[in-house]
Design a protein around this motif. Structure first.
Motif, mmCIF file in Angstrom:
data_model
loop_
_atom_site.group_PDB
_atom_site.id
_atom_site.type_symbol
_atom_site.label_atom_id
_atom_site.label_comp_id
_atom_site.label_asym_id
_atom_site.label_seq_id
_atom_site.Cartn_x
_atom_site.Cartn_y
_atom_site.Cartn_z
ATOM 1 N N GLU A 108 0.830 -1.217 0.000
ATOM 2 C CA GLU A 108 0.000 0.000 0.000
ATOM 3 C C GLU A 108 0.859 1.258 0.000
ATOM 4 O O GLU A 108 0.555 2.242 -0.683
ATOM 5 N N VAL A 109 1.964 1.241 0.776
ATOM 6 C CA VAL A 109 2.879 2.391 0.797
ATOM 7 C C VAL A 109 3.508 2.588 -0.579
ATOM 8 O O VAL A 109 3.618 3.728 -1.075
ATOM 9 N N ASP A 110 3.909 1.501 -1.220
ATOM 10 C CA ASP A 110 4.502 1.573 -2.558
ATOM 11 C C ASP A 110 3.517 2.191 -3.553
ATOM 12 O O ASP A 110 3.879 3.072 -4.348
ATOM 13 N N GLN A 111 2.268 1.739 -3.519
ATOM 14 C CA GLN A 111 1.240 2.281 -4.419
ATOM 15 C C GLN A 111 0.997 3.768 -4.160
ATOM 16 O O GLN A 111 0.864 4.563 -5.096
ATOM 17 N N LEU A 112 0.976 4.147 -2.882
ATOM 18 C CA LEU A 112 0.736 5.546 -2.534
ATOM 19 C C LEU A 112 1.878 6.443 -2.991
ATOM 20 O O LEU A 112 1.656 7.522 -3.571
ATOM 21 N N LEU A 113 3.120 6.015 -2.764
ATOM 22 C CA LEU A 113 4.271 6.808 -3.194
ATOM 23 C C LEU A 113 4.326 6.931 -4.713
ATOM 24 O O LEU A 113 4.640 8.001 -5.245
ATOM 25 N N THR A 114 4.016 5.843 -5.408
ATOM 26 C CA THR A 114 3.997 5.881 -6.883
ATOM 27 C C THR A 114 2.962 6.874 -7.377
ATOM 28 O O THR A 114 3.213 7.645 -8.306
ATOM 29 N N LYS A 115 1.804 6.866 -6.750
ATOM 30 C CA LYS A 115 0.729 7.792 -7.140
ATOM 31 C C LYS A 115 1.136 9.238 -6.904
ATOM 32 O O LYS A 115 0.923 10.107 -7.758
ATOM 33 N N VAL A 116 1.758 9.511 -5.755
ATOM 34 C CA VAL A 116 2.166 10.886 -5.427
ATOM 35 C C VAL A 116 3.211 11.389 -6.413
ATOM 36 O O VAL A 116 3.119 12.505 -6.934
ATOM 37 N N VAL A 117 4.239 10.558 -6.687
ATOM 38 C CA VAL A 117 5.294 10.960 -7.621
ATOM 39 C C VAL A 117 4.715 11.185 -9.007
ATOM 40 O O VAL A 117 5.048 12.170 -9.689
ATOM 41 N N THR A 118 3.825 10.299 -9.454
ATOM 42 C CA THR A 118 3.204 10.434 -10.783
ATOM 43 C C THR A 118 2.410 11.727 -10.878
ATOM 44 O O THR A 118 2.498 12.471 -11.858
ATOM 45 N N GLN A 119 1.626 12.022 -9.861
ATOM 46 C CA GLN A 119 0.807 13.256 -9.873
ATOM 47 C C GLN A 119 1.687 14.497 -9.905
ATOM 48 O O GLN A 119 1.383 15.466 -10.598
ATOM 49 N N ARG A 120 2.778 14.464 -9.179
ATOM 50 C CA ARG A 120 3.659 15.625 -9.165
ATOM 51 C C ARG A 120 4.380 15.799 -10.498
ATOM 52 O O ARG A 120 4.636 16.911 -10.941
ATOM 53 N N ARG A 121 4.695 14.698 -11.158
ATOM 54 C CA ARG A 121 5.350 14.771 -12.472
ATOM 55 C C ARG A 121 4.382 15.283 -13.523
ATOM 56 O O ARG A 121 4.762 15.983 -14.464
ATOM 57 N N GLU A 122 3.111 14.886 -13.406
ATOM 58 C CA GLU A 122 2.116 15.286 -14.425
ATOM 59 C C GLU A 122 1.556 16.671 -14.144
ATOM 60 O O GLU A 122 0.837 17.200 -14.962
#
Length: 402
Positions: free
Chosen positions: A388-402
């Motif tokens: 769950e932590v991995d999924q959350l961090l991936t989502k945060v990084v993706t949103q910040r990149r986009e």
């Protein structure tokens, strides 16, 4: 043998609905929705100025089987303008504007010849050359049959041109209608194959030329780059192709560096200048803008407001400057350190022991009411939490990149 010259056009999609314009300022919507009409007007203007021997339009003139009254009227007027100049036009209808549709009928002028549902060959004499043009119109939307098999084999010294609205057998990028293989078309012995249906400009084969001109106007961001048609100069065994842009605007991607940026006004000015230079070279455009080289000061600046606010202020600024360069989407290419932070967090928690987890979650598990609903801190709980932590961090990084 005297050279003949014609225009190869396909996929006008007049009156096409546009996708993904909700993020674009409303005062620009009309320009975008009118763009297929403007591209058609650009085609007609070029034809009148250049005076080709004839024009081929290879399917999907209209976007829907129920052709709008306005689109048909505009097309009718365009054909009449070509008739005034003595320019013949050959039309085949495609899967979008097939013959079984329901529409108000217009009678096209005498310079226009329309192919019917059966494969047929039309002949004309151009500068002493006998030209055979073979094609058909879609009877209904789904034509799965290999229609090229009904095209006659070329004979002798005459010029033979095939009009075919269809796609290469096995192509998974687009709906496959009237399928063919390159070898099937080559074996017919034609001097030119004028294709339609695929919205990407492509030269499938050189000798003989087997050509997709692409559509005349982009309708969403997946149809990026210049759109238009081909002007073809043809003799037996030789062809010259010139691509002619017709787009009212194009979709494209642009990067703007944030190097040295500290203040918001600096960033907005840099974006304005970059898009002004782009527009001067390429014309009107809808842009996917990516901000790159984001240093610490610029990263703090960008994170001080939401991405939606930044997009809105950039759009307003460009509109005030009367640019037809619209930023539809904004992305942040954050520095690698941001990604490394996420990777470090993951590496750290993956190395935690059970006692580390208990210490980190101590206050939560000591809550007098909530603790009874929590699972015990065991291997399965730790495994699921790490995921769950991995999924959350991936989502945060993706949103910040986009």
């Amino acid at each position: 043998m005297t050279k003949i010259r014609f225009l190869h056009i396909a996929d006008l999609h007049l009156d096409s609905p546009f996708k993904g314009i909700s993020a674009i300022p409303q005062n620009r919507w009309k320009d975008i929705r009118e763009s297929t009409f403007q591209a058609f007007t650009n085609v007609i203007d070029y034809a009148i100025e250049s005076k080709p021997d004839f024009i081929l339009i290879v399917g999907d003139i209209y976007d829907g089987e129920n052709r709008s009254l306005r689109a048909q009227h505009l097309f009718q007027k365009g054909m009449e303008a070509l008739q005034t100049e003595g320019i013949s036009v050959f039309i085949s209808y495609g899967n979008h504007d097939h013959l079984s549709g329901n529409w108000v009928r217009f009678q096209l002028p005498n310079n226009v010849q329309v192919f019917q549902e059966e494969v047929e060959t039309k002949r004309l004499t151009v500068k002493g050359n006998t030209v055979h043009i073979t094609g058909f119109s879609y009877k209904e939307r789904h034509v799965r049959e290999a229609m090229h098999s009904f095209y006659p084999v070329a004979n002798g010294q005459d010029i033979h041109i095939g009009m075919l609205h269809g796609s290469v057998e096995g192509n998974d990028e687009h709906s496959v209608y009237a399928p063919f293989r390159k070898s099937d078309l080559i074996d017919k012995g034609y001097d030119y194959w004028a294709l339609g249906h695929i919205h990407k400009r492509q030269i499938l084969h050189d000798e003989p030329p087997i050509i997709y001109p692409g559509n005349t106007q982009s309708r969403h961001r997946n149809e990026s780059g210049l759109k238009g048609f081909y002007e073809v100069s043809l003799t037996k065994g030789h062809v010259d192709l010139q691509f002619i842009p017709s787009s009212a605007f194009i979709y494209d991607k642009i990067e703007v560096s944030c190097e040295g940026i500290i203040h918001a006004n600096e960033l907005i000015t840099r974006i304005e200048e970059s898009l002004k230079m782009y527009s001067e070279s390429n014309g009107n455009a809808i842009i996917e803008l990516t901000l790159t080289n984001i240093e610490n000061d610029a990263e703090e600046l960008l994170q001080a407001s939401t991405k939606e606010e930044w997009l809105s202020i950039i759009q307003e600024s460009l509109s005030a400057e009367n640019h037809f360069a619209i930023v539809q989407q904004l992305k942040f290419d954050l520095p690698k350190e941001t990604i490394k932070e996420a990777e470090m967090i993951m590496q750290m928690i993956e190395e935690w022991s059970t006692s580390n987890w208990k210490h980190a979650l101590k206050e939560l598990y000591q809550h007098p009411k909530g603790s009874r609903y929590l699972d015990p801190i065991e291997k399965e709980f730790i495994k699921e939490t790490i995921q769950e932590v991995d999924q959350l961090l991936t989502k945060v990084v993706t949103q910040r990149r986009e």
